[in-house]
Design an enzyme around this catalytic site. Structure first.
Site, short mmCIF file in Angstrom:
data_model
loop_
_atom_site.label_atom_id
_atom_site.label_comp_id
_atom_site.label_asym_id
_atom_site.label_seq_id
_atom_site.Cartn_x
_atom_site.Cartn_y
_atom_site.Cartn_z
N HIS A 124 -23.11 -15.80 54.77
CA HIS A 124 -22.69 -14.45 54.38
C HIS A 124 -22.73 -13.53 55.59
O HIS A 124 -23.60 -13.62 56.45
CB HIS A 124 -23.49 -13.90 53.19
CG HIS A 124 -24.94 -13.61 53.43
ND1 HIS A 124 -25.38 -12.54 54.15
CD2 HIS A 124 -26.05 -14.23 52.97
CE1 HIS A 124 -26.70 -12.50 54.14
NE2 HIS A 124 -27.14 -13.54 53.44
N ASP A 144 -25.92 -12.44 59.22
CA ASP A 144 -26.05 -11.03 59.59
C ASP A 144 -24.67 -10.36 59.73
O ASP A 144 -23.85 -10.48 58.85
CB ASP A 144 -26.88 -10.90 60.87
CG ASP A 144 -28.31 -11.37 60.66
OD1 ASP A 144 -28.92 -10.99 59.66
OD2 ASP A 144 -28.81 -12.16 61.50
N ASP A 157 -27.73 -16.96 56.19
CA ASP A 157 -27.53 -15.56 56.56
C ASP A 157 -26.94 -15.53 57.97
O ASP A 157 -27.52 -16.09 58.90
CB ASP A 157 -28.88 -14.85 56.52
CG ASP A 157 -28.80 -13.36 56.76
OD1 ASP A 157 -27.75 -12.86 57.18
OD2 ASP A 157 -29.83 -12.68 56.53
#
Length: 297
Positions: free
Chosen positions: A117, A92, A90
């Site tokens: 992502h 953010d 992740d």
């Protein structure tokens, strides 16, 4: 499992191979190096570093944008070093504008992750299954995706574009954004938090052939918990189970502490947890002993 003598980004091509296969790739969430090792030991071929779990484990706080990029990358680096399977992380919002995204992607790539992502929320962001989200303009996010693609040095490094617009602007807008992000070069598309099976099916139908799709099976979240065979039937390529390990760890710690509080010792709870020797084996003590024999005096 991660070998002290070897670690690195060689898992990226393997992740692309897995995603090209006929079945969806299942990626359980890990919030630290120990949980990542447990995911790998359970036989899963991919680890997902959850931002929700990273925030909870490092700060004991909710996922509302309290961690910065350096803290997230540092956690990713430790997780990558602990396992020999690909790690998706992740990232953010990329922690700023498109220029910040350049550095964010470079930092995650240097940490050895196989892909990240990026989401189109404003900063500070919120967990995708919380209320009160807001999104940046689609054009700004398209620029961030182009920056992410340009920043990677390894062409096998995955750029996953996530849109949180369904909860803010509606599903039509989220689908339009996803198509634009694919045009900008995203490798996978991630429409966050559809709230019905019909919406999930529409995402799969309308984005089929645009780019491979991510399904976020957020435990207790707003998206219906579809069976894996239904997710496969719809054509999703990657399935994230982000916080189940975190919730299970919380339940186990609570249970042991309740026993300690009631009895004065944890003895009654110990039959349900790993023994000392079992635990030291699973975190790699035999490897350390082998290295001591090899390099010790």
């Amino acid at each position: 499992m991660g070998d002290l003598l070897r670690s690195g980004p060689g898992t990226r091509a393997r992740l692309r191979e897995l995603l090209a296969g006929p079945a969806p790739v299942v990626a359980p969430g890990a919030y630290d190096a120990l949980s990542a090792r447990l995911v790998e030991q359970a036989g899963f071929g991919v680890v997902y570093m959850t931002g929700f779990g990273t925030t909870a484990s490092l700060l004991g706080r909710p996922d509302v944008g309290l961690l910065g990029g350096a803290e997230m990358v540092d956690n990713a680096r430790r997780i990558v070093a602990a396992v020999d399977v690909p790690v998706i992380a992740d990232a953010d919002t990329g922690y700023g504008n498109a220029i910040n995204v350049l550095r964010t992607v470079q930092s995650y790539e240097q940490a050895g992750v196989a892909g990240v992502h990026l989401e189109d929320q404003v900063m500070p962001k919120k967990c995708g299954h919380m209320s009160g989200k807001a999104v940046i303009g689609a054009d700004e996010m398209t620029g961030k995706i182009r920056a992410a693609v340009a920043a990677r040095q390894d062409p096998d490094f995955l750029v996953i574009a996530r849109t949180d617009a369904a909860a803010v602007e509606g599903l039509d807008a989220a689908l339009d954004r996803a198509r634009a992000y694919a045009d900008a070069g995203a490798d996978l598309l991630f429409v966050e938090a559809p709230t019905s099976e019909d919406d999930i099916a529409r995402v799969a139908r309308e984005l089929a052939g645009v780019a491979p799709l991510v399904f976020n099976w957020a435990e207790g979240g707003r998206t219906p918990p579809l069976p894996l065979d239904r997710i496969a039937e719809l054509g999703f390529s990657l399935v994230l189970f982000p916080i189940g390990t975190l919730l299970a760890a919380t339940a186990g710690i609570r249970s042991l502490l309740a026993t300690l509080g009631a009895d004065g010792t944890p003895a009654a709870a110990l039959p349900g947890v790993p023994s000392f020797d079992e635990f030291t084996d699973l975190i790699g003590l035999p490897e350390i002993r082998s290295l001591e024999e090899r390099f010790g005096s």
